[in-house]
Design an enzyme around this catalytic site. Sequence first.
Site, PDB file in Angstrom:
ATOM      1  N   TYR A 172       0.836  -1.201   0.000  1.00  0.00           N
ATOM      2  CA  TYR A 172       0.000   0.000   0.000  1.00  0.00           C
ATOM      3  C   TYR A 172       0.868   1.247   0.000  1.00  0.00           C
ATOM      4  O   TYR A 172       0.569   2.240  -0.653  1.00  0.00           O
ATOM      5  CB  TYR A 172      -0.909   0.002   1.233  1.00  0.00           C
ATOM      6  CG  TYR A 172      -2.011   1.038   1.159  1.00  0.00           C
ATOM      7  CD1 TYR A 172      -3.272   0.690   0.677  1.00  0.00           C
ATOM      8  CD2 TYR A 172      -1.795   2.353   1.558  1.00  0.00           C
ATOM      9  CE1 TYR A 172      -4.287   1.625   0.594  1.00  0.00           C
ATOM     10  CE2 TYR A 172      -2.809   3.296   1.470  1.00  0.00           C
ATOM     11  CZ  TYR A 172      -4.049   2.934   0.988  1.00  0.00           C
ATOM     12  OH  TYR A 172      -5.051   3.863   0.912  1.00  0.00           O
ATOM     13  N   ASP A 222       0.235  18.583 -21.997  1.00  0.00           N
ATOM     14  CA  ASP A 222      -0.588  17.379 -22.094  1.00  0.00           C
ATOM     15  C   ASP A 222       0.289  16.377 -22.839  1.00  0.00           C
ATOM     16  O   ASP A 222       0.479  16.457 -24.045  1.00  0.00           O
ATOM     17  CB  ASP A 222      -1.885  17.696 -22.855  1.00  0.00           C
ATOM     18  CG  ASP A 222      -2.816  16.495 -22.918  1.00  0.00           C
ATOM     19  OD1 ASP A 222      -2.382  15.388 -22.572  1.00  0.00           O
ATOM     20  OD2 ASP A 222      -3.971  16.667 -23.330  1.00  0.00           O
ATOM     21  N   LYS A 232      -0.678   5.745 -24.129  1.00  0.00           N
ATOM     22  CA  LYS A 232      -0.148   6.010 -25.463  1.00  0.00           C
ATOM     23  C   LYS A 232       1.354   5.688 -25.479  1.00  0.00           C
ATOM     24  O   LYS A 232       1.719   4.527 -25.528  1.00  0.00           O
ATOM     25  CB  LYS A 232      -0.414   7.460 -25.865  1.00  0.00           C
ATOM     26  CG  LYS A 232      -1.843   7.764 -26.305  1.00  0.00           C
ATOM     27  CD  LYS A 232      -2.868   7.686 -25.214  1.00  0.00           C
ATOM     28  CE  LYS A 232      -4.240   8.134 -25.646  1.00  0.00           C
ATOM     29  NZ  LYS A 232      -4.729   9.300 -24.929  1.00  0.00           N
ATOM     30  N   HIS A 275     -21.928   9.828 -31.549  1.00  0.00           N
ATOM     31  CA  HIS A 275     -21.233   8.871 -32.426  1.00  0.00           C
ATOM     32  C   HIS A 275     -21.004   7.511 -31.782  1.00  0.00           C
ATOM     33  O   HIS A 275     -20.887   6.514 -32.467  1.00  0.00           O
ATOM     34  CB  HIS A 275     -19.934   9.460 -32.965  1.00  0.00           C
ATOM     35  CG  HIS A 275     -18.971   9.893 -31.904  1.00  0.00           C
ATOM     36  ND1 HIS A 275     -19.200  10.993 -31.099  1.00  0.00           N
ATOM     37  CD2 HIS A 275     -17.790   9.380 -31.516  1.00  0.00           C
ATOM     38  CE1 HIS A 275     -18.191  11.128 -30.271  1.00  0.00           C
ATOM     39  NE2 HIS A 275     -17.326  10.165 -30.496  1.00  0.00           N
ATOM     40  N   PHE A 314      -7.533  18.278 -26.100  1.00  0.00           N
ATOM     41  CA  PHE A 314      -8.091  16.953 -26.355  1.00  0.00           C
ATOM     42  C   PHE A 314      -9.479  16.942 -25.705  1.00  0.00           C
ATOM     43  O   PHE A 314      -9.746  17.721 -24.796  1.00  0.00           O
ATOM     44  CB  PHE A 314      -7.187  15.892 -25.724  1.00  0.00           C
ATOM     45  CG  PHE A 314      -7.704  14.493 -25.918  1.00  0.00           C
ATOM     46  CD1 PHE A 314      -7.774  13.932 -27.182  1.00  0.00           C
ATOM     47  CD2 PHE A 314      -8.141  13.738 -24.838  1.00  0.00           C
ATOM     48  CE1 PHE A 314      -8.264  12.649 -27.360  1.00  0.00           C
ATOM     49  CE2 PHE A 314      -8.627  12.451 -25.014  1.00  0.00           C
ATOM     50  CZ  PHE A 314      -8.698  11.915 -26.272  1.00  0.00           C
ATOM     51  N   ASP A 315     -10.390  16.050 -26.162  1.00  0.00           N
ATOM     52  CA  ASP A 315     -11.782  16.195 -25.696  1.00  0.00           C
ATOM     53  C   ASP A 315     -11.961  16.025 -24.183  1.00  0.00           C
ATOM     54  O   ASP A 315     -12.740  16.753 -23.575  1.00  0.00           O
ATOM     55  CB  ASP A 315     -12.769  15.344 -26.511  1.00  0.00           C
ATOM     56  CG  ASP A 315     -12.392  13.887 -26.600  1.00  0.00           C
ATOM     57  OD1 ASP A 315     -11.464  13.482 -25.869  1.00  0.00           O
ATOM     58  OD2 ASP A 315     -13.019  13.147 -27.373  1.00  0.00           O
ATOM     59  N   ALA A 366       0.674  12.984 -23.478  1.00  0.00           N
ATOM     60  CA  ALA A 366       0.405  11.607 -23.900  1.00  0.00           C
ATOM     61  C   ALA A 366       1.425  11.073 -24.912  1.00  0.00           C
ATOM     62  O   ALA A 366       1.871   9.941 -24.827  1.00  0.00           O
ATOM     63  CB  ALA A 366      -1.003  11.496 -24.478  1.00  0.00           C
TER      64      ALA A 366
HETATM   65  C1  LIG Z   1      -5.794  10.045 -24.469  1.00  0.00           C
HETATM   66  C2  LIG Z   1      -5.538  11.442 -24.179  1.00  0.00           C
HETATM   67  C3  LIG Z   1      -6.008  12.039 -23.002  1.00  0.00           C
HETATM   68  C4  LIG Z   1      -6.887  11.316 -21.996  1.00  0.00           C
HETATM   69  O1  LIG Z   1      -6.267  10.186 -21.514  1.00  0.00           O
HETATM   70  P1  LIG Z   1      -7.061   8.881 -21.042  1.00  0.00           P
HETATM   71  O2  LIG Z   1      -5.973   7.986 -20.570  1.00  0.00           O
HETATM   72  O3  LIG Z   1      -7.800   8.358 -22.239  1.00  0.00           O
HETATM   73  O4  LIG Z   1      -7.983   9.286 -19.957  1.00  0.00           O
HETATM   74  C5  LIG Z   1      -5.678  13.366 -22.778  1.00  0.00           C
HETATM   75  N1  LIG Z   1      -4.971  14.074 -23.671  1.00  0.00           N
HETATM   76  C6  LIG Z   1      -4.509  13.534 -24.827  1.00  0.00           C
HETATM   77  C7  LIG Z   1      -3.707  14.361 -25.762  1.00  0.00           C
HETATM   78  C8  LIG Z   1      -4.786  12.203 -25.122  1.00  0.00           C
HETATM   79  O5  LIG Z   1      -4.356  11.691 -26.274  1.00  0.00           O
END
Ligand SMILES: *Cc1c(COP(=O)(O)O)cnc(C)c1O
Length: 459
Positions: free
Chosen positions: A72, A215, A258, A450, A124-125, A217
């Site tokens: 933990y 951000d 990613k 979608h 990103f969304d 990823a």
């Molecule tokens: C995938 C992604 C996110 C969100 O990450 P999740 O692991 O799907 O929650 C945020 N920003 C970017 C640029 C992404 O490609």
Amino acid sequence: MTKYYAEPFKIKMVEPIKILTKEERIEKIKNANYNVFSLDSDDVYIDLLTDSGTGAMSANQWAGIMVGDEAYSGSRSYKNLMISAKDIFGYEYFQPVHQGRAAEKVVMPIFLKEGKVAISNMHFDTTRAHVELAGARAIDCVIKEALDTVNYHPFKGNMDNERLEKLIQEYGAENVGMIIITVTNNSAGGQPVSMENIKQTSEIAKKYDIPVCIDAARYAENAYFIKMREEGFADKSIKDIAKEMFSYADVFTMSAKKDAIINMGGLIGVKNDKDLYETVKARTIPYEGFVSYGGLSGRDIEAMAIGLQEGTDFDYLQYRIGQMEYLAGKLDEAGIAYQSPVGGHAVFLDAKHLLPHIPYYEFPAQALAIELYIEAGIRSCDIGSYMMGNDPDTGEQIESEFEFTRLAVPRRVYTQSHLDVIVEALKAIKERRDSLKGYRITWEPKVLRHFTSKLEPIK
Ligand SMILES: *Cc1c(COP(=O)(O)O)cnc(C)c1O
């Protein structure tokens, strides 16, 4: 002929995939109401729906899974993650979380609230959603070249820094809660951001005393593009480039699904602000769990520590981005348009160009996605008017600027032969493109239609 960089790995374990007949696929997609999200993955031959969490872990990562420390607190896997992350990003503090959006949920409300705005090269969304959930507004500020799908620009993901400064003055620096640099720029098609651009954005932010968040990823794919395309970086290592990129920000949020090549996980990084790190910790504990596991198992954290490193391997990245470039080269030969140059994780087919006889309100990119499934069992998705949905005020279908069918390529999963299947399928579709019909929606939910709406072909 575009060179294919052979896989820098050999295959020890295989996962069977089923090949249905064309007649079976016609039946399956009809039963799925012509929505690719409603297909069973067992009925898909090549799945290009997303590159998120769909990568193949290495033998080392699987070995890490076995030795992951599930304590933990004070876990060895957590310590390994700290060492690995510091080596790449150069930051002082890191906090694991269960995925990218969890990092956003923890971080965004620290900087944003009602009356504030966040400015990004492109949100990103889920990032946009968390900016708005915090009460703030999200403003996209990408260079205009990003909207041009044909002409070459090496860094179409760049921030429009001139406009950024204007926006800051317009809204007032005190109202800009944060500046977010998304690398690579996912929503612009995995387009990279140059080091010079990141540096400039950071200088503007400093001038107005606004924090910068990356951000992160696709940190490694972005570093690869900088090495290959930006002057002065050819001889630098991917890790050195990544370290420099992150040196221009104060904090990062990352989906580890990613470039860190794991199936689930996320990470927050704080450069050196101890108070900020304390706040991050305090917000992580109630949402994600104790600081040493952050919503993940110890084994996942071990796999992340290893995956972060593997993601920065040059030979791997050359093969990885090489796959997109190989696909793009084959499409050039076949005269099939896509957003050019290709980005790091996907090829965005230009369905408007391939199917000019299908108007936007009959969803050409969705029609192409359906046809790719029928032709060869390939699952892609619409990034166009079908995804855009209706204007909330008028209820009318919005016309998207682009009608893209996205082929997102999972990491270390498919081979050159799979890519050839994709190209052959597209060539066959191009041959009979005049016979392709548009679609109409027979049922749709109010938001994010979608994923669940039902469609039928127009006779
Ligand atoms: C995938 C992604 C996110 C969100 O990450 P999740 O692991 O799907 O929650 C945020 N920003 C970017 C640029 C992404 O490609």
